[in-house]
Scaffold this active site. Structure first.
Site, mmCIF file in Angstrom:
data_model
loop_
_atom_site.group_PDB
_atom_site.id
_atom_site.type_symbol
_atom_site.label_atom_id
_atom_site.label_comp_id
_atom_site.label_asym_id
_atom_site.label_seq_id
_atom_site.Cartn_x
_atom_site.Cartn_y
_atom_site.Cartn_z
ATOM 1 N N ASP A 13 0.813 -1.209 0.000
ATOM 2 C CA ASP A 13 0.000 0.000 0.000
ATOM 3 C C ASP A 13 0.849 1.261 0.000
ATOM 4 O O ASP A 13 2.033 1.247 0.353
ATOM 5 C CB ASP A 13 -0.967 0.004 1.186
ATOM 6 C CG ASP A 13 -0.243 -0.046 2.537
ATOM 7 O OD1 ASP A 13 0.740 -0.811 2.654
ATOM 8 O OD2 ASP A 13 -0.664 0.668 3.466
ATOM 9 N N GLU A 42 0.052 -1.210 5.794
ATOM 10 C CA GLU A 42 1.089 -0.667 6.687
ATOM 11 C C GLU A 42 0.903 0.811 6.938
ATOM 12 O O GLU A 42 1.111 1.293 8.056
ATOM 13 C CB GLU A 42 2.473 -0.931 6.066
ATOM 14 C CG GLU A 42 3.652 -0.584 6.977
ATOM 15 C CD GLU A 42 4.132 0.846 6.864
ATOM 16 O OE1 GLU A 42 4.954 1.274 7.698
ATOM 17 O OE2 GLU A 42 3.677 1.569 5.944
#
Length: 439
Positions: free
Chosen positions: A80, A143
């Site tokens: 991400d 994350e």
């Protein structure tokens, strides 16, 4: 997988906007689906030869069986990225190759490491290589929003009885312009990271018409609380990894600074004062920091706020604790009408030892980047690897890419880009690390 294929793979994954969000309903799951499909196309042997366990919504946990499972290793990255902000020279999700660099969100944080690891593994599989130890690849999908993928990966490893010898995640880099006057690039390896804790300050009131304000209404009270926090820093000190960082940089520092840096262990108070005086980034190396990040009050100019709020992001220095920091906030504000709501809390990570595992990372840096000075440091940002400290004492944070100061400043900002040569050197670094795992 040749160099051109590796570069094309990074361009391809950068073009997929895998932006994470704390609200799952705001996440474009189709983008994450597309990324996983793209990775399967770009790295066919990795997906064919390695055992894959899906984690969370889109997290991946690969196991590459080695000659031994006695000292397994975990290599980490995340899929991400943060949202795009600012004015970019080239499209943020374009993956354009311009002036010898790949431009786009995620090139540095953290798709460069993601593709670098996968490309290194793909090349080794093509050569029929079998690692000396089991190698696990843990790729989280949330994350950037402190999501649960890494926690679930740890749970899966625990269920399988896996106790890693060491874990390597994003973090440090081959950093040029790391310290004023130090010409050599520093290969900074994070051996610990600050704890991330966020609180919301909240004051409630009646509200009302702006023509009849009462003294110390919610917004004024919040403003006073913020000012008190800003003027009351916590005690500063220099942890041992920072001392060692300066010892190692000292040999490359200007003559006037060498005595202070080389003898940092005996001159901690002076070094601490010097770092505080050097500006906000060096000062953050010495203590817990408080950043006022969000503010809210009245919805209209002619309405007194019934509720005023301020968000505070706290980065807790090694040696401090969440409890101690929250007590500092309460005493500093000294106002019972200011409610302190804890949004998230994480203690600083333990300091990983500088033993044979650290030496392996360090010597691989020296082999691939002979001009760089490997050194430990305390990361000021947070990574998924902090969750792995519960199952592994050796957690290191290092991305094997040369980065200028301007590049490091582009992370979570605009004009993020990674040099092609730097990226390919990083692929070679990951390959050599895997090849050098001891039997």
């Amino acid at each position: 997988m040749n160099d051109d294929a590796a570069v094309a793979a990074l361009q391809a994954v950068v073009r997929i906007p895998t932006v994470s969000d704390r609200d799952p309903d705001k996440v474009d799951t189709a983008a994450f689906d597309e990324l996983l499909a793209e990775m399967a196309r770009r790295f066919p042997l990795l997906h064919e030869k390695l055992e894959l366990t899906r984690v969370d919504t889109h997290g991946l946990l690969f196991r590459w069986a080695g000659q031994s499972s006695r000292k397994p290793v975990v290599l980490m990255a995340h899929l991400d990225v943060v949202p795009v902000e600012g004015e970019w020279q080239h499209p943020a999700f374009g993956g354009d190759l311009v002036d010898g660099s790949i431009w786009g969100r995620g090139t540095l944080d953290d798709k460069g490491s993601l593709v670098g690891i996968c490309a290194a593994v793909e090349r080794l599989l093509e050569a029929g290589f079998v690692p000396a130890q089991d190698v696990w690849l843990s790729f989280g999908c949330n994350e950037e929003v402190s999501g649960t993928a890494a926690v679930l990966a740890v749970e899966e490893l625990t269920r399988r009885g896996v106790q890693p010898w060491f874990v390597l995640d994003e973090g440090g880099a081959i950093a040029s312009e790391a310290f004023p006057g130090v010409a050599a690039p520093i290969g900074v390896i994070g051996v610990a990271e600050k704890g991330v804790t966020s609180v919301e300050l909240r004051v409630e009131g009646r509200g009302g018409h702006a023509s009849t304000p009462a003294r110390m209404g919610p917004t004024a009270r919040i403003a006073r609380a913020i000012t008190r926090i800003d003027r009351s820093p916590m005690v500063a000190s220099v942890p041992e990894p920072t001392v060692e960082l300066f010892r190692r940089m000292g040999r490359h520092a200007p003559l006037a600074l060498r005595p202070l840096m080389i003898n940092a262990g005996r001159m901690k108070p002076l070094l601490t004062k010097a770092l505080i005086a050097a500006g906000p980034e060096p000062a953050a190396m010495t203590r817990t920091t408080f950043a006022i990040t969000t503010l809210s009050g009245s919805p209209a100019l002619n309405v007194i706020a019934a509720t005023a709020k301020a968000g505070v992001n706290i980065r807790i220095m090694v040696g401090d604790t969440v409890a101690g920091v929250l007590e500092h906030v309460r005493k500093t504000i000294n106002d019972d009408q200011v409610h302190i709501d804890v949004v998230e809390q994480n203690e600083p990570s333990p300091i990983s030892p500088m033993d044979e595992a650290f030496a392996l990372v360090e010597s691989t840096i020296t082999e691939l980047f002979p001009d760089a000075v490997p050194a430990p440091y305390v990361m000021m940002a947070a990574t998924d690897s902090r969750f792995f400290t519960t199952i592994c004492p050796r957690v290191y944070r290092f991305a094997p890419f040369r980065m200028t100061k301007a590049q490091r400043e582009s992370i979570h900002s605009y004009d993020e880009h990674l040099g092609v040569d730097a990226f390919l050197d990083g692929v070679r670094w990951y390959r050599r690390l895997i090849e050098r795992l001891p039997a």
